[in-house]
Design a protein around this motif. Structure first.
Motif, PDB file in Angstrom:
ATOM      1  N   LYS A   8      51.463  63.303  44.307  1.00 53.46           N
ATOM      2  CA  LYS A   8      51.786  61.872  44.325  1.00 53.46           C
ATOM      3  C   LYS A   8      53.169  61.611  43.730  1.00 53.46           C
ATOM      4  CE  LYS A   8      47.112  59.899  44.190  1.00 53.46           C
ATOM      5  NZ  LYS A   8      46.204  59.031  43.416  1.00 53.46           N
ATOM      6  N   TRP A  11      55.772  62.654  46.185  1.00 57.62           N
ATOM      7  CA  TRP A  11      55.897  61.693  47.282  1.00 57.62           C
ATOM      8  C   TRP A  11      56.743  60.494  46.833  1.00 57.62           C
ATOM      9  CZ3 TRP A  11      54.551  56.562  48.032  1.00 57.62           C
ATOM     10  CH2 TRP A  11      54.735  56.091  49.319  1.00 57.62           C
ATOM     11  N   LEU A  54      54.657  55.733  56.903  1.00 56.82           N
ATOM     12  CA  LEU A  54      55.472  56.457  55.925  1.00 56.82           C
ATOM     13  C   LEU A  54      55.602  55.738  54.588  1.00 56.82           C
ATOM     14  CD1 LEU A  54      58.359  57.741  58.227  1.00 56.82           C
ATOM     15  CD2 LEU A  54      56.693  59.153  57.017  1.00 56.82           C
ATOM     16  N   PRO A  58      50.503  55.331  52.612  1.00 55.56           N
ATOM     17  CA  PRO A  58      50.556  56.301  51.515  1.00 55.56           C
ATOM     18  C   PRO A  58      50.810  55.640  50.161  1.00 55.56           C
ATOM     19  CG  PRO A  58      52.491  56.503  52.912  1.00 55.56           C
ATOM     20  CD  PRO A  58      51.545  55.579  53.606  1.00 55.56           C
ATOM     21  N   GLN A 140      54.800  64.540  53.453  1.00 58.20           N
ATOM     22  CA  GLN A 140      53.764  63.580  53.058  1.00 58.20           C
ATOM     23  C   GLN A 140      52.374  64.144  53.331  1.00 58.20           C
ATOM     24  OE1 GLN A 140      54.289  59.383  54.122  1.00 58.20           O
ATOM     25  NE2 GLN A 140      52.247  59.436  55.028  1.00 58.20           N
ATOM     26  N   GLY A 150      47.791  60.949  54.062  1.00 61.08           N
ATOM     27  CA  GLY A 150      48.640  62.104  54.313  1.00 61.08           C
ATOM     28  C   GLY A 150      49.134  62.167  55.748  1.00 61.08           C
ATOM     29  N   GLY A 153      51.884  59.297  58.091  1.00 62.17           N
ATOM     30  CA  GLY A 153      53.305  59.432  58.389  1.00 62.17           C
ATOM     31  C   GLY A 153      53.557  60.105  59.723  1.00 62.17           C
TER      32      GLY A 153
END
Length: 195
Positions: A8, A11, A54, A58, A140, A150, A153
């Motif tokens: 995380k 990301w 994206l 997420p 991702q 996940g 994206g």
């Protein structure tokens, strides 16, 4: 620190890195006049789908852990691969922006005095920005251990890519004619020597 938390955090760093690279180009682009554009409702919908995959979906997972039913425990190897993809995505993203310079645009725009960029990373690939976003979506998928967040994206950006690439290449051919056709014949779309 758990592997989930590391993924995380990575990301979030990917999103911050993306924004830091893009921001100065976005500011500069607002000062340059657009000579021709293919923006419209369809482009807005494509951009929103990509943003959802994206960023929004997420982001919700990173902030809340939702949707919990789709979560799983990732392996450190998976997270490590995600970190590598993150670095590759940001490097590609930076190289693309550097090569485009004043010609950069967030959407399907042709600027006044627009030139066909064929130097830098564009010597090898016609659409390295898309290569960067595909790599970002892969990062991702590897970093966020949730089948919805996940993979969002890949689905979101994939939708934008497959619906936009045709109109974009048609606009480039219309604008640059033979120079574009020659450039297209000697370069790959996304991956040198493959596609």
């Amino acid at each position: 620190m758990s592997t989930v938390l590391v993924g995380k955090i990575c990301w979030v760093l990917l999103i911050v890195g993306w924004y830091v690279i893009r921001y100065p180009f976005e500011r500069r682009a607002k000062r340059r006049r657009v000579a021709a554009t293919r923006r419209g409702r369809a482009e807005t919908v494509r951009m929103l789908i990509s943003l959802s995959g994206l960023g929004i979906i997420p982001g919700i997972f990173v902030a809340t852990g939702l949707p919990r039913f789709a979560s799983y425990v990732p392996s450190p190897f998976q997270t490590g691969l995600g970190m590598i993809a993150l670095i590759v995505a940001l490097v590609l993203f930076r190289l693309t922006h550097k090569a485009l310079g004043r010609m950069w645009s967030v959407s399907l725009d042709i600027r006044e005095k627009h030139e066909l960029v064929t130097s830098g990373i564009y010597r090898h690939v016609r659409h390295p920005m898309y290569s960067a976003f595909w790599t970002m979506a892969l990062a991702q998928a590897l970093l966020l251990p949730n089948l919805v967040a996940g993979l969002a994206g890949l689905v979101g950006f994939g939708t934008l890519f497959f619906l936009r690439i045709g109109p974009e290449e048609a606009m480039m051919e219309e604008t640059f004619g033979e120079a574009w056709r020659d450039y297209r014949s000697r370069t790959a779309r996304l991956i040198p020597g493959i596609y």
